[in-house]
Design a protein around this motif. Sequence first.
Motif, PDB file in Angstrom:
ATOM      1  N   UNK A  35       1.627  -5.019   3.071  1.00  0.00           N
ATOM      2  CA  UNK A  35       2.050  -3.924   3.948  1.00  0.00           C
ATOM      3  C   UNK A  35       1.385  -2.650   3.472  1.00  0.00           C
ATOM      4  N   UNK A  36       0.714  -1.942   4.379  1.00  0.00           N
ATOM      5  CA  UNK A  36       0.034  -0.693   4.047  1.00  0.00           C
ATOM      6  C   UNK A  36       0.365   0.354   5.098  1.00  0.00           C
ATOM      7  N   UNK A  37      -0.028   1.599   4.817  1.00  0.00           N
ATOM      8  CA  UNK A  37       0.152   2.704   5.760  1.00  0.00           C
ATOM      9  C   UNK A  37       1.642   3.022   5.929  1.00  0.00           C
ATOM     10  N   UNK A  38       1.935   3.908   6.879  1.00  0.00           N
ATOM     11  CA  UNK A  38       3.319   4.175   7.248  1.00  0.00           C
ATOM     12  C   UNK A  38       3.831   2.964   8.032  1.00  0.00           C
ATOM     13  N   UNK A  40       1.096  -2.768   9.154  1.00  0.00           N
ATOM     14  CA  UNK A  40       0.496  -1.440   9.311  1.00  0.00           C
ATOM     15  C   UNK A  40       1.278  -0.769  10.439  1.00  0.00           C
ATOM     16  N   UNK A  41       1.190   0.531  10.532  1.00  0.00           N
ATOM     17  CA  UNK A  41       1.917   1.245  11.584  1.00  0.00           C
ATOM     18  C   UNK A  41       1.659   0.674  12.979  1.00  0.00           C
ATOM     19  N   UNK A  42       0.458   0.149  13.217  1.00  0.00           N
ATOM     20  CA  UNK A  42       0.155  -0.388  14.545  1.00  0.00           C
ATOM     21  C   UNK A  42       1.099  -1.521  14.918  1.00  0.00           C
ATOM     22  N   UNK A  43       1.678  -2.181  13.912  1.00  0.00           N
ATOM     23  CA  UNK A  43       2.635  -3.254  14.191  1.00  0.00           C
ATOM     24  C   UNK A  43       3.853  -2.715  14.937  1.00  0.00           C
ATOM     25  N   UNK A  44       4.207  -1.477  14.636  1.00  0.00           N
ATOM     26  CA  UNK A  44       5.379  -0.878  15.273  1.00  0.00           C
ATOM     27  C   UNK A  44       5.129  -0.592  16.756  1.00  0.00           C
ATOM     28  N   UNK A  45       3.861  -0.489  17.148  1.00  0.00           N
ATOM     29  CA  UNK A  45       3.554  -0.303  18.567  1.00  0.00           C
ATOM     30  C   UNK A  45       3.828  -1.590  19.339  1.00  0.00           C
ATOM     31  N   UNK A  46       3.511  -2.713  18.712  1.00  0.00           N
ATOM     32  CA  UNK A  46       3.733  -4.006  19.360  1.00  0.00           C
ATOM     33  C   UNK A  46       5.161  -4.504  19.190  1.00  0.00           C
ATOM     34  N   UNK A  47       5.838  -4.001  18.172  1.00  0.00           N
ATOM     35  CA  UNK A  47       7.222  -4.398  17.891  1.00  0.00           C
ATOM     36  C   UNK A  47       8.049  -3.131  17.720  1.00  0.00           C
ATOM     37  N   UNK A 100       0.844  -1.180   0.000  1.00  0.00           N
ATOM     38  CA  UNK A 100       0.000   0.000   0.000  1.00  0.00           C
ATOM     39  C   UNK A 100       0.883   1.235   0.000  1.00  0.00           C
ATOM     40  N   UNK A 101       0.805   2.026  -1.061  1.00  0.00           N
ATOM     41  CA  UNK A 101       1.662   3.212  -1.184  1.00  0.00           C
ATOM     42  C   UNK A 101       0.954   4.486  -0.765  1.00  0.00           C
TER      43      UNK A 101
END
Length: 233
Positions: free
Chosen positions: A106-109, A58-65, A33-34
Amino acid sequence: MLRVRQAFKTDFPQHKNAQISENDAGDTLQVIGAGFPRTGTSSLKAALEMLGYDPCHHMVECFNKPHQSVVFANLINAKTSPDATPNELNHAIAGVRAALRGYRAAVDAPTCELYKELLAIFPNVKVILSVRDSDEQWWKSFNDTIGCQLGILYPILVYPVGFLRKQQSIVFAFKKRWAALTNRPVGPETFAAHRKLVKEAVPEKQLLEFNVKEGWPRLTSKFSTKDLIPEAR
């Protein structure tokens, strides 16, 4: 799932949200996702996962990792900096590739800013450029919600929270990258410039410009059902 089958007018296998094993890990990314955040990326993530592209980053993954935030920021900074050496850039790309191991989409920032690098790694990947009705509408939505992250106060407020502090490394990298797109403060022109670059970089047959309110029919109008729906795992 019934609505999805009706929209496609076909049957396709149901998928379970299962972790991809190490044996399957590697070149698994099939959809990028661009589109910028605030272009319906959460809905797009859910749709892709319903289609079997799970997990979708998705960016939310970075909150958990939280470690992922640093990895992605390193590549955004390396591609933006004129002083980055080829070795530094290759090392940053390898880090992102490792971070995305096991994800089918993969989408979003932050990956929306890495479509060129990911396209080089996965040349057959499909790219979905999610948009709003206008660049001005995107900017209003962004500025009214998560735009505060670009200010000077937000990083100070979230500094005590470890995962948010690391996530700010992505925000800082984006802020630098977006400023370079137009040499102006972030605004509607930023997304316009980004969309132009995506369309120039991605082969037409692999690109879909998509407004989420267009729904399932539009999502599959560019990519055939066979393209969008992977075989059952």
